[in-house]
Design an enzyme around this catalytic site. Sequence first.
Site, PDB file in Angstrom:
ATOM      1  N   GLN A   1       0.812  -1.219   0.000  1.00 21.87           N
ATOM      2  CA  GLN A   1       0.000   0.000   0.000  1.00 21.87           C
ATOM      3  C   GLN A   1       0.843   1.265   0.000  1.00 21.87           C
ATOM      4  O   GLN A   1       0.324   2.367  -0.138  1.00 21.87           O
ATOM      5  CB  GLN A   1      -0.942   0.003   1.206  1.00 21.87           C
ATOM      6  CG  GLN A   1      -0.244   0.165   2.539  1.00 21.87           C
ATOM      7  CD  GLN A   1      -1.181  -0.015   3.717  1.00 21.87           C
ATOM      8  OE1 GLN A   1      -1.576  -1.125   4.037  1.00 21.87           O
ATOM      9  NE2 GLN A   1      -1.534   1.090   4.361  1.00 21.87           N
TER      10      GLN A   1
ATOM     11  N   CYS B   1      -5.109   0.119   3.956  1.00 25.22           N
ATOM     12  CA  CYS B   1      -4.972  -1.280   4.369  1.00 25.22           C
ATOM     13  C   CYS B   1      -6.293  -2.040   4.270  1.00 25.22           C
ATOM     14  O   CYS B   1      -6.326  -3.189   3.836  1.00 25.22           O
ATOM     15  CB  CYS B   1      -4.404  -1.359   5.775  1.00 25.22           C
ATOM     16  SG  CYS B   1      -5.400  -0.511   7.020  1.00 25.22           S
TER      17      CYS B   1
ATOM     18  N   HIS C   1      -5.574  -1.070  11.816  1.00 26.56           N
ATOM     19  CA  HIS C   1      -5.001  -1.668  10.612  1.00 26.56           C
ATOM     20  C   HIS C   1      -5.781  -2.929  10.250  1.00 26.56           C
ATOM     21  O   HIS C   1      -6.264  -3.643  11.135  1.00 26.56           O
ATOM     22  CB  HIS C   1      -3.526  -2.021  10.866  1.00 26.56           C
ATOM     23  CG  HIS C   1      -2.755  -2.430   9.655  1.00 26.56           C
ATOM     24  ND1 HIS C   1      -2.673  -1.669   8.517  1.00 26.56           N
ATOM     25  CD2 HIS C   1      -2.011  -3.549   9.398  1.00 26.56           C
ATOM     26  CE1 HIS C   1      -1.905  -2.265   7.624  1.00 26.56           C
ATOM     27  NE2 HIS C   1      -1.490  -3.416   8.137  1.00 26.56           N
TER      28      HIS C   1
ATOM     29  N   ASN D   1       0.181  -9.221   5.212  1.00 25.52           N
ATOM     30  CA  ASN D   1       0.131  -7.775   5.353  1.00 25.52           C
ATOM     31  C   ASN D   1       0.140  -7.130   3.966  1.00 25.52           C
ATOM     32  O   ASN D   1       0.204  -7.816   2.949  1.00 25.52           O
ATOM     33  CB  ASN D   1       1.311  -7.291   6.200  1.00 25.52           C
ATOM     34  CG  ASN D   1       1.022  -5.984   6.911  1.00 25.52           C
ATOM     35  OD1 ASN D   1       0.105  -5.243   6.558  1.00 25.52           O
ATOM     36  ND2 ASN D   1       1.805  -5.683   7.930  1.00 25.52           N
TER      37      ASN D   1
END
Length: 444
Positions: A64, A70, A365, A386
């Site tokens: 990102q 996110c 997040h 992630n």
Amino acid sequence: MTKSISTAQLKNFKNLLEKRNDHRVLERTVTQNGILASSCDYRAKVNTTPVFSIDLDTGKVADQKRSGRCWMFAALNTLRHDLRNRLNLPDEFELSQNFTFFWDKLEKANYFYENILQTADFPTSDRKVSWLLATPQQDGGQWDMIMGLIEKYGVVPKSAMPETHNSSASSEFNSLLNLKLRKDAVLLRELVQNKATKAQIEAKKEKMLAEVYRMAAYSFGEPPATFDFEYRDQANNYHLDRNLTPKEFFDKYLGWETKDYISVINGPTDDKPFNHMYTVDMLGNVVGGREVRHLNVDMDTFKKLAIKQLEAGESVWFGCDVGQASDRKQGIMDTELYHRDQLFDVDLSMSKAERLDYGESLMTHAMVLTGVDLLDGQPTKWKVENSWGDKVGTKGFFVMTDDWMNEYCYQIVINKNFLPDELKEVLKEEPKVLAPWDPMGSLA
């Protein structure tokens, strides 16, 4: 009564410090190395080896970059995992985050204008108005918000709308857009207070939205109305599907029943009894679109649902407080990673509910669960995809201990088919409306 710190107290504080045999050693350690490095426990690395009994193959991680997308990356990742497996797509394949980002900015502007008009008779000192004006819009969001965008606009491959400078580094655009939205709030509130007609207000708002559209088009590029889906699969076979609209692409190649995927939260505060539905006032992006809805459950149920979905081969979108007890570089999320309480000999213990009620923690997040390690049927650690690129963790994947999940995970997205019958019934109830600033309304 106000009581200041006295000279006698200062002398006592100094004497107490001097009596500690280790204070000079600890002073040298902390001043030279910092708090986290001085309190780090090397055994956390030993306890978080990246090996899992259930481990989904999801391809390469995305990045990102310098944006707060996110929630969007995590949601589009769950979609691409399914698409990649069915079409045998290359590991690098991604859906366009820039496409959904463009529409999110436009929709959030409209959502802000509507809330400003609804509160136009309140003073700017009113808590709701000041909350709106504090951050008119931002990059963050929640699951129902990305689903609202997809239901309205569809999705496209990244090749059809690639990243731009402003999508990857969004602070300049956010600063400019928030300036414009605050300026527009002045004008809209003045129109209402001066008894302007509904038609006059709508005309002014439409002009404002056209300006936002232009700003977004200059910054992100204009979204494609149609595109060609062209790719080679992992067997090097060539595929081409021409002249698709974004909604046609979603329906043809993904076909998810988006309404089947629901937000399940663990918010163990007194004002949110378990096994009930909640929503958040003034939280959303698409006016008239999908409402943010949360099913609140206890942590044991929360984890069992995540495991069920992983066992079925589906990854799990989740929201957490990633900054707590985590090492970004090593990709470790472990409550035993740092012992700041032992380092300073102070009691820092708080329950999960206390951290939420007193502002110590909230969802910051969103990522994706792609695996779990089960021992005698119980989870010990979780594999996390992630969206910070492949230079952190293990090629971009993190390891989260089960205790860390207990303490700092707040939301997962589950296909309602995995819910027990009694929770399926709860989905039918009218949700309780929480205040806009409730921690369950935080944006990942």
